[in-house]
Write a protein that holds these residues in place. Structure first.
Motif, PDB file in Angstrom:
ATOM      1  N   TYR A  65       0.847  -1.192   0.000  1.00  0.00           N
ATOM      2  CA  TYR A  65       0.000   0.000   0.000  1.00  0.00           C
ATOM      3  C   TYR A  65       0.881   1.239   0.000  1.00  0.00           C
ATOM      4  CZ  TYR A  65       1.027  -0.278   5.002  1.00  0.00           C
ATOM      5  OH  TYR A  65       1.668  -0.362   6.210  1.00  0.00           O
ATOM      6  N   LEU A  66       0.381   2.312  -0.640  1.00  0.00           N
ATOM      7  CA  LEU A  66       1.126   3.560  -0.778  1.00  0.00           C
ATOM      8  C   LEU A  66       0.259   4.717  -0.313  1.00  0.00           C
ATOM      9  CD1 LEU A  66       1.502   1.682  -3.590  1.00  0.00           C
ATOM     10  CD2 LEU A  66       3.279   3.377  -4.010  1.00  0.00           C
ATOM     11  N   LYS A 109      -0.359   8.716  -0.041  1.00  0.00           N
ATOM     12  CA  LYS A 109       0.047   9.874  -0.831  1.00  0.00           C
ATOM     13  C   LYS A 109      -0.493  11.145  -0.192  1.00  0.00           C
ATOM     14  CE  LYS A 109       0.135   7.207  -5.131  1.00  0.00           C
ATOM     15  NZ  LYS A 109      -0.283   7.138  -6.552  1.00  0.00           N
ATOM     16  N   VAL A 156       4.084  10.184  -3.222  1.00  0.00           N
ATOM     17  CA  VAL A 156       4.114   9.021  -2.325  1.00  0.00           C
ATOM     18  C   VAL A 156       4.920   9.379  -1.083  1.00  0.00           C
ATOM     19  CG1 VAL A 156       4.846   6.624  -2.044  1.00  0.00           C
ATOM     20  CG2 VAL A 156       3.913   7.396  -4.233  1.00  0.00           C
ATOM     21  N   TYR A 185       4.635   7.245   1.885  1.00  0.00           N
ATOM     22  CA  TYR A 185       4.915   6.038   2.660  1.00  0.00           C
ATOM     23  C   TYR A 185       4.547   4.811   1.833  1.00  0.00           C
ATOM     24  CZ  TYR A 185       5.157   2.655   6.458  1.00  0.00           C
ATOM     25  OH  TYR A 185       5.510   1.587   7.241  1.00  0.00           O
ATOM     26  N   VAL A 186       5.413   3.798   1.890  1.00  0.00           N
ATOM     27  CA  VAL A 186       5.164   2.510   1.242  1.00  0.00           C
ATOM     28  C   VAL A 186       5.245   1.428   2.302  1.00  0.00           C
ATOM     29  CG1 VAL A 186       5.979   0.834  -0.453  1.00  0.00           C
ATOM     30  CG2 VAL A 186       6.112   3.274  -0.962  1.00  0.00           C
ATOM     31  N   GLU A 189       7.828  -4.005  -2.229  1.00  0.00           N
ATOM     32  CA  GLU A 189       7.997  -2.920  -1.257  1.00  0.00           C
ATOM     33  C   GLU A 189       9.396  -2.323  -1.343  1.00  0.00           C
ATOM     34  OE1 GLU A 189       7.613  -2.296   3.586  1.00  0.00           O
ATOM     35  OE2 GLU A 189       8.544  -4.098   2.748  1.00  0.00           O
ATOM     36  N   LEU A 228       9.773  -0.226  -4.561  1.00  0.00           N
ATOM     37  CA  LEU A 228       9.033   1.037  -4.533  1.00  0.00           C
ATOM     38  C   LEU A 228       9.684   2.046  -3.579  1.00  0.00           C
ATOM     39  CD1 LEU A 228       5.347  -0.271  -4.568  1.00  0.00           C
ATOM     40  CD2 LEU A 228       6.620   0.794  -6.437  1.00  0.00           C
ATOM     41  N   ILE A 229      10.243   1.572  -2.481  1.00  0.00           N
ATOM     42  CA  ILE A 229      10.941   2.483  -1.566  1.00  0.00           C
ATOM     43  C   ILE A 229      12.153   3.088  -2.256  1.00  0.00           C
ATOM     44  CG2 ILE A 229      12.323   2.579   0.550  1.00  0.00           C
ATOM     45  CD1 ILE A 229      10.386   0.579   1.786  1.00  0.00           C
ATOM     46  N   PHE A 235      10.652   5.723  -4.969  1.00  0.00           N
ATOM     47  CA  PHE A 235       9.997   6.951  -4.512  1.00  0.00           C
ATOM     48  C   PHE A 235      10.711   7.633  -3.346  1.00  0.00           C
ATOM     49  CE2 PHE A 235       6.373   4.518  -6.385  1.00  0.00           C
ATOM     50  CZ  PHE A 235       6.040   5.425  -7.375  1.00  0.00           C
ATOM     51  N   PRO A 253      10.179   7.560  -0.070  1.00  0.00           N
ATOM     52  CA  PRO A 253       9.111   8.261   0.668  1.00  0.00           C
ATOM     53  C   PRO A 253       9.630   8.875   1.962  1.00  0.00           C
ATOM     54  CG  PRO A 253       8.439   6.038   0.029  1.00  0.00           C
ATOM     55  CD  PRO A 253       9.909   6.129  -0.175  1.00  0.00           C
ATOM     56  N   ASN A 303       9.168   6.623   5.222  1.00  0.00           N
ATOM     57  CA  ASN A 303       9.766   5.301   5.292  1.00  0.00           C
ATOM     58  C   ASN A 303      11.145   5.394   5.926  1.00  0.00           C
ATOM     59  OD1 ASN A 303       7.851   4.496   2.715  1.00  0.00           O
ATOM     60  ND2 ASN A 303       8.442   2.736   3.952  1.00  0.00           N
TER      61      ASN A 303
END
Length: 637
Positions: free
Chosen positions: A27-28, A30, A36, A38-39, A88, A91-92, A95, A97, A100
């Motif tokens: 889940y992401l 925004k 984004v 947080y992942v 995960e 994606l971190i 992006f 985030p 994170n």
């Protein structure tokens, strides 16, 4: 991966309960701008995401900040929990985030690489491990330690030292062969089995299997002695002595000859440091440390994030990992590591005995690094900055802003980043100013700040190069961003602590006999006048000068590039075809600008008079060849 969920522009709990699946996935969260922030990974997406709306009492500080900024959520469904781990992590990295826990290594540690797929492998010092089939040994704690190890191997063993992948073609061997430190496969007929035995010995040595290596060498020495080959036996004896001296200096932490990674975590003032000790065949071979200096949350989350991010990119995973903090997803992470390693991996948090003492050794090292780091960050100075500039919090992260243009043409803006009073070049950015026409410094500064505000994380303080007008322009757009951010779905309010505060600095006006630069603070009518040697003023001047230097340099680079690339278009008699002929002949515009009239006239279709015009054009207009792109300008926004 199965499918992607829709972006929900509002965090409607009822709707989320209907659309979120109960399977594994990512889940992401925004913010209002769609960035984004947080992942996360979940075994059950519905249960995990909805927990953010029901656990407000036990919510960590980081999570409470996240939910204040969260405006929408997206989700990606995966087939298995292991796929969610991988997704995960990717994606971190993509992006980065804000909320994170991001692994920050102080430096890239050196390793030794031995490519056993080559017919005659050689050892190389590298800093980036790849999954390419080669053997990697390390990481070593410093360049000195890895070079000392390589120097010892060069003296004791006889691997080739040449840098080329393939054997070089030589008429005679190099000096290493003459010194007895290389078998000389480049000129000597060395059987692959004989060279392979040397490679195996080096491998045993680097893997810490010195006892096994010494036993093999002693047998070879006895065989050579029985065959009356005393020269070979003496060489083997010297090898054994050199290895035994090395073993004496190594620190034995386990008598079981096991491979372990020992991970210790220390925390102080929301700053975390992790130390990982590498135990190979019972010997402590080295260590590595990582820092986390953002709002990270509890130590359990930090340890879990470290395991997932570190072992997703490392080439070697030991069979046993000792940790100082318990983790929630122990079973899932263990299974994921087993799949990565291709063998059984155990994650264990010991509470007594020899393994516990080993973990505490890592924790003690981490605590020492945390204490040393916080001492080095000059907290007194940063507290003074907060007091003098009347800021709401200590400005550990400061960014300097400046613009540069030529009569409003080709305007650029630059951002430089300082952390605890020291430059952090990874946070430097360049921006092209495109929406402002003509000479409008305030408008350019507004565009620069507007572009910067959409990228996370944001600093604690913006330092603007300029006077009161520049301060007002930047403050206006920051306040506008604050008003947009008030669209919070929880309670309709938001503190402005997430957005940077603003201060500007103007050079001393010689016409007014001013001796020092002036600082402008929001809400204060007159500028703040500090003494020339005041540490706060000196720090602000340093940040301002660095932003100014970068903006000027970037503008000069773009201006020179633009003038050179378009130069041929202004020369009478040069059309598209002749321009193509010149570029085809000289390969690039730089060579055209530097060419002599004779060289230019040698191009088909370029007459002597036209060649003279081209030559004079570049000299009269003083247009320099296209500058090489400086490394510092590779990152742009």
């Amino acid at each position: 991966m199965n499918n992607t969920g829709d972006i929900h522009h509002e965090l409607d709990v009822g709707k989320l309960r209907q659309v979120l699946p109960q399977g594994p996935g990512v889940y992401l969260f925004k913010d209002v701008s769609g960035t984004v922030i947080y992942v996360g990974k979940a075994k059950n997406l519905r249960k995990r995401v909805l927990s953010y709306f029901t656990a407000h009492i036990d919510m960590s500080y980081k999570t409470s900040l996240l939910m204040k900024r969260a405006f929408g959520v997206d989700f990606l469904v995966t087939s298995t929990e292991q796929e969610a781990f991988i997704l995960e992590s990717n994606l971190i990295k993509k992006f980065m985030p804000r909320y994170n826990i991001i692994l920050r290594d102080d430096k890239q540690y050196p390793c030794l690489r031995l490519n056993i797929r080559e017919p005659y492998p050689r050892l190389r010092i590298i800093r980036k491990i790849k999954k390419d089939g080669a053997l990697y040994f390390g990481p070593f704690s410093s360049t000195h330690s890895v070079r000392s190890t390589l120097k010892l191997i060069d003296r004791v063993f006889k691997l080739r030292k040449c840098k080329s992948k393939a054997l070089p073609k030589r008429s005679r061997p190099c000096i290493n062969y003459q010194m007895g430190q290389c078998l000389g496969p480049c000129t000597q007929d060395i059987p692959g089995s004989k060279y392979g035995e040397i490679v195996h010995q080096v491998r045993l040595f680097l893997e810490g299997r010195n006892s096994e290596l010494i036993e093999r060498l002693k047998k070879d020495m006895a065989t050579a002695s029985s065959q009356m080959d005393f020269e070979k036996a003496a060489g083997l004896r010297d090898q054994i002595r050199a290895i035994e001296k090395t073993v004496e200096r190594q620190y034995v932490v386990s008598r079981r000859l096991e491979d372990q990674d020992v991970i210790g975590l220390a925390q102080k003032d929301r700053f975390y440091r992790i130390v990982i000790l590498f135990v190979r065949k019972g010997y402590l071979m080295g260590s590595r440390n990582y820092s986390f200096n953002q709002e990270t949350g509890p130590a359990v989350e930090v340890m879990e994030a470290f395991l997932k991010q570190y072992y997703s990119s490392t080439a070697f995973i030991p069979r046993q990992i000792l940790i100082s903090e318990a983790i929630e997803d122990l079973e899932a992470i263990t299974k994921w590591l087993c799949d990565l390693a291709g063998t059984k991996v155990v994650i264990h948090r010991p509470i007594r005995g020899e393994k516990f003492r080993r973990v505490m050794m890592a924790v003690t090292n981490a605590e020492n690094l945390v204490t040393g780091y916080l001492k080095d960050q000059t907290p007194d100075l940063m507290n003074t900055v907060r007091s003098v500039l009347r800021l709401k919090k200590v400005p550990r992260f400061i960014e300097g802003l400046d613009i540069s243009n030529l009569q409003g043409v080709m305007a650029v803006g630059s951002v430089v980043s300082f952390v605890d009073g020291k430059p952090q070049t990874s946070g430097y950015r360049n921006y092209r100013i495109r929406a402002v026409d003509g000479i409008d410094d305030y408008g350019m500064m507004e565009e620069l700040v507007g572009k910067r505000l959409v990228r996370e994380p944001l600093p604690d303080l913006f330092l603007v190069d300029g006077g009161k007008g520049h301060l007002s322009a930047v403050k206006k757009i920051v306040d506008r961003q604050y008003r947009v951010s008030r669209l919070d779905n929880n309670n309709g309010t938001r503190t402005s602590g997430d957005l940077p505060e603003v201060v500007s600095i103007a050079k001393a006006d010689q016409n007014r006999n001013e001796k020092c630069d002036r600082l402008y603070i929001p809400g204060r009518k007159n500028p703040l006048q500090l003494t020339a040697d005041h540490p706060v003023l000196l720090l602000m001047m340093r940040i301002r000068d660095e932003a100014h230097r970068r903006a000027i340099s970037y503008h000069r680079y773009l201006r020179g590039k633009n003038l050179t690339e378009s130069g041929l278009d202004f020369i009478p008699g040069i059309g598209i075809k002749r321009k193509q002929l010149l570029l085809k002949h000289f390969k690039d515009i730089s060579a055209v600008a530097e060419a002599s009239p004779e060289a230019l006239s040698a191009v088909p279709g370029i007459s002597t008079s036209l060649a003279e015009n081209i030559f004079l054009f570049f000299r009269v207009n003083k247009i320099q060849p296209k500058p090489a792109k400086p490394e510092e300008f590779e990152v742009q926004s």
